[in-house]
Design a protein around this motif. Structure first.
Motif, PDB file in Angstrom:
ATOM      1  N   GLU A   1      -5.827   5.706  -6.573  1.00 39.06           N
ATOM      2  CA  GLU A   1      -4.582   5.255  -7.204  1.00 39.06           C
ATOM      3  C   GLU A   1      -4.838   4.694  -8.607  1.00 39.06           C
ATOM      4  OE1 GLU A   1      -5.090   4.489  -3.648  1.00 39.06           O
ATOM      5  OE2 GLU A   1      -4.095   6.435  -3.663  1.00 39.06           O
ATOM      6  N   LYS A   2      -6.000   4.081  -8.804  1.00 46.18           N
ATOM      7  CA  LYS A   2      -6.324   3.564 -10.143  1.00 46.18           C
ATOM      8  C   LYS A   2      -6.333   4.696 -11.172  1.00 46.18           C
ATOM      9  CE  LYS A   2      -8.961  -0.594  -8.963  1.00 46.18           C
ATOM     10  NZ  LYS A   2     -10.277  -1.256  -8.948  1.00 46.18           N
TER      11      LYS A   2
ATOM     12  N   ARG B   1       1.888   7.240  -6.671  1.00 43.13           N
ATOM     13  CA  ARG B   1       0.973   8.381  -6.868  1.00 43.13           C
ATOM     14  C   ARG B   1       1.667   9.702  -6.533  1.00 43.13           C
ATOM     15  NH1 ARG B   1      -4.395   8.957  -3.096  1.00 43.13           N
ATOM     16  NH2 ARG B   1      -4.895  11.147  -3.551  1.00 43.13           N
TER      17      ARG B   1
ATOM     18  N   GLN C   1       0.823  -1.211   0.000  1.00 44.15           N
ATOM     19  CA  GLN C   1       0.000   0.000   0.000  1.00 44.15           C
ATOM     20  C   GLN C   1       0.856   1.260   0.000  1.00 44.15           C
ATOM     21  OE1 GLN C   1      -2.239  -1.270   3.486  1.00 44.15           O
ATOM     22  NE2 GLN C   1      -4.115  -1.226   2.289  1.00 44.15           N
TER      23      GLN C   1
ATOM     24  N   TYR D   1      -2.563   5.660 -11.875  1.00 41.92           N
ATOM     25  CA  TYR D   1      -1.804   4.671 -12.649  1.00 41.92           C
ATOM     26  C   TYR D   1      -2.374   4.480 -14.058  1.00 41.92           C
ATOM     27  CZ  TYR D   1       1.133   3.450  -8.678  1.00 41.92           C
ATOM     28  OH  TYR D   1       2.052   3.501  -7.669  1.00 41.92           O
TER      29      TYR D   1
ATOM     30  N   HIS E   1       2.274   1.708  -3.504  1.00 44.93           N
ATOM     31  CA  HIS E   1       1.277   2.243  -4.430  1.00 44.93           C
ATOM     32  C   HIS E   1       1.066   3.741  -4.218  1.00 44.93           C
ATOM     33  CE1 HIS E   1      -0.694  -1.966  -5.101  1.00 44.93           C
ATOM     34  NE2 HIS E   1       0.422  -1.800  -5.780  1.00 44.93           N
TER      35      HIS E   1
ATOM     36  N   TYR F   1       6.558   1.571  -8.864  1.00 44.01           N
ATOM     37  CA  TYR F   1       6.012   1.372  -7.514  1.00 44.01           C
ATOM     38  C   TYR F   1       4.717   0.547  -7.528  1.00 44.01           C
ATOM     39  CZ  TYR F   1       9.326   4.789  -5.696  1.00 44.01           C
ATOM     40  OH  TYR F   1      10.483   5.442  -5.327  1.00 44.01           O
ATOM     41  N   LEU F   2       4.219   0.220  -8.712  1.00 49.29           N
ATOM     42  CA  LEU F   2       2.991  -0.564  -8.820  1.00 49.29           C
ATOM     43  C   LEU F   2       3.312  -2.045  -8.626  1.00 49.29           C
ATOM     44  CD1 LEU F   2       0.009  -0.886  -9.404  1.00 49.29           C
ATOM     45  CD2 LEU F   2       0.516  -0.788 -11.849  1.00 49.29           C
ATOM     46  N   LYS F   3       2.770  -2.618  -7.550  1.00 47.66           N
ATOM     47  CA  LYS F   3       3.059  -4.023  -7.213  1.00 47.66           C
ATOM     48  C   LYS F   3       1.915  -4.968  -7.572  1.00 47.66           C
ATOM     49  CE  LYS F   3       6.861  -2.546  -5.361  1.00 47.66           C
ATOM     50  NZ  LYS F   3       8.130  -2.680  -6.106  1.00 47.66           N
TER      51      LYS F   3
ATOM     52  N   LEU G   1      -5.145  -1.837  -5.713  1.00 42.90           N
ATOM     53  CA  LEU G   1      -5.172  -0.376  -5.787  1.00 42.90           C
ATOM     54  C   LEU G   1      -6.497   0.181  -5.287  1.00 42.90           C
ATOM     55  CD1 LEU G   1      -3.612   0.269  -9.316  1.00 42.90           C
ATOM     56  CD2 LEU G   1      -2.552   0.786  -7.109  1.00 42.90           C
TER      57      LEU G   1
END
Length: 337
Positions: A244-245, A218, A211, A248, A214, A233-235, A240
């Motif tokens: 955050e969606k 942002r 978290q 990204y 993510h 940084y997107l795991k 998400l």
């Protein structure tokens, strides 16, 4: 002499008649003392069993304290409320915990658990008020301050959220969950630099914290407008949050990874709280992907949307925030289901 004998005999008779009364009182005190010792022991066993999800053991221990002598104790009602909470029987649990607090107003565990039930019912205002009382009973518990701060965050009372979360960190310096909510709060206030400080602290201790990672992506996009760096940084896209969606999806779009952007933005675009930017952005993605028919269907979907959807959008956003909040709560022990 005769009178003295009579008085002496009378005293003997009186003392003899009082002996059963004294004995009964002593027996009652002994029963209550033994009951108190037993319920304290059983209480430890039940709470530990609930913490580790050993629900059969908790129920077995509960059966040991069903005689009337135990039912006068506040702890009896608290344990009953705890067991009902673990079964998600919220109303009955609340009634039992309120009985506990009526008998013992400073029972901090009952107060805390009552707030947990309100949160599980999406009644965050009631949870907040209850946890304010909990923190008055026990002002040095970092977990109580954390849950109160989370309630303030869900209710968009960001200044009080910051105060409570900093209190939590005062008593538990490396409490990453508190730092995470603090970072989220700073982002809502557009204090990106402060959010970055909290997130950097988390990732320094735990580089695999999903978290925090993510959120850091942002932050990087907001500060540097660097989509490539943000995407590092997107795991896990499935983990998400809706905010955050959006970010990204924009990162993927700028990297010309339109299919990935469309997958992320789709649930946002069709949600009641999508704004005009989200909708036009999604239309643009569909057209870039050559999905003309889907773009046409989406355009008609937008046109059919109700004019009074602002209330629906706000309710939906609140439910999403509430679900996120429940995932982030500090749980005293586990639920059965």
């Amino acid at each position: 002499m005769k009178n003295k004998k009579i008085v002496f005999l009378s005293l003997l008779l009186l003392f003899g008649s009082l002996q059963p009364i004294f004995a009964d009182a002593e027996d009652q005190e002994s029963i209550e003392l033994n009951a108190k010792i037993e319920i304290e022991k059983v209480s430890r066993n039940i709470i530990n069993a609930l913490r580790y999800g050993r629900f059969v053991l908790a129920d077995t221990e509960w059966k040991k304290i069903q005689s009337d002598v135990y039912k006068t104790f506040a702890e009896y009602d608290y344990l009953n409320g705890s067991l009902l909470y673990s079964r998600m029987e919220w109303q009955e649990a609340k009634e039992s915990l309120n009985r506990t607090l009526k008998k013992e107003p400073n029972h901090e565990a009952a107060s805390f658990l009552l707030g947990m039930i309100y949160a599980q019912e999406d009644s965050w205002s009631e949870a907040k008020e209850t946890w304010i009382e909990t923190n008055q009973i026990s002002p040095y518990n970092p977990f109580y301050h954390y849950n109160l701060g989370l309630a303030y965050f869900i209710l968009k009372d960001y200044p009080n959220a910051i105060t409570s979360l900093n209190k939590s960190l005062e008593y538990k310096a490396n409490y990453n969950e508190a730092k995470l909510i603090l970072a989220k709060t700073y982002l809502e206030l557009n204090q990106v630099d402060k959010a970055k400080i909290e997130l950097s602290s988390i990732l320094e201790q735990d580089p695999k914290h999903i978290q925090a990672s993510h959120l850091m992506g942002r932050v990087i996009y907001l500060m540097d407008k660097d989509p490539k760096k943000s995407l590092t940084y997107l795991k896990n896209p499935r983990a998400l949050g809706w905010r955050e969606k959006k970010v990204y999806a924009r990162c993927y779009f700028e990297m010309r990874m339109w299919r990935e952007a469309e997958n992320l933005l789709r649930p946002i675009a069709y949600s009641p709280f999508a704004d005009e930017y989200d909708q036009s952005f999604y239309l643009n993605l569909l057209l870039n992907l050559g999905f003309d028919e889907r773009a046409n269907d989406f355009f008609h979907f937008i046109q059919k949307q109700s004019q009074n959807e602002s209330k629906i959008a706000e309710a939906y956003r609140m439910l999403l925030s509430s679900r996120e909040g429940k995932d982030l709560l500090y749980h005293y022990f586990k639920l059965r289901y």
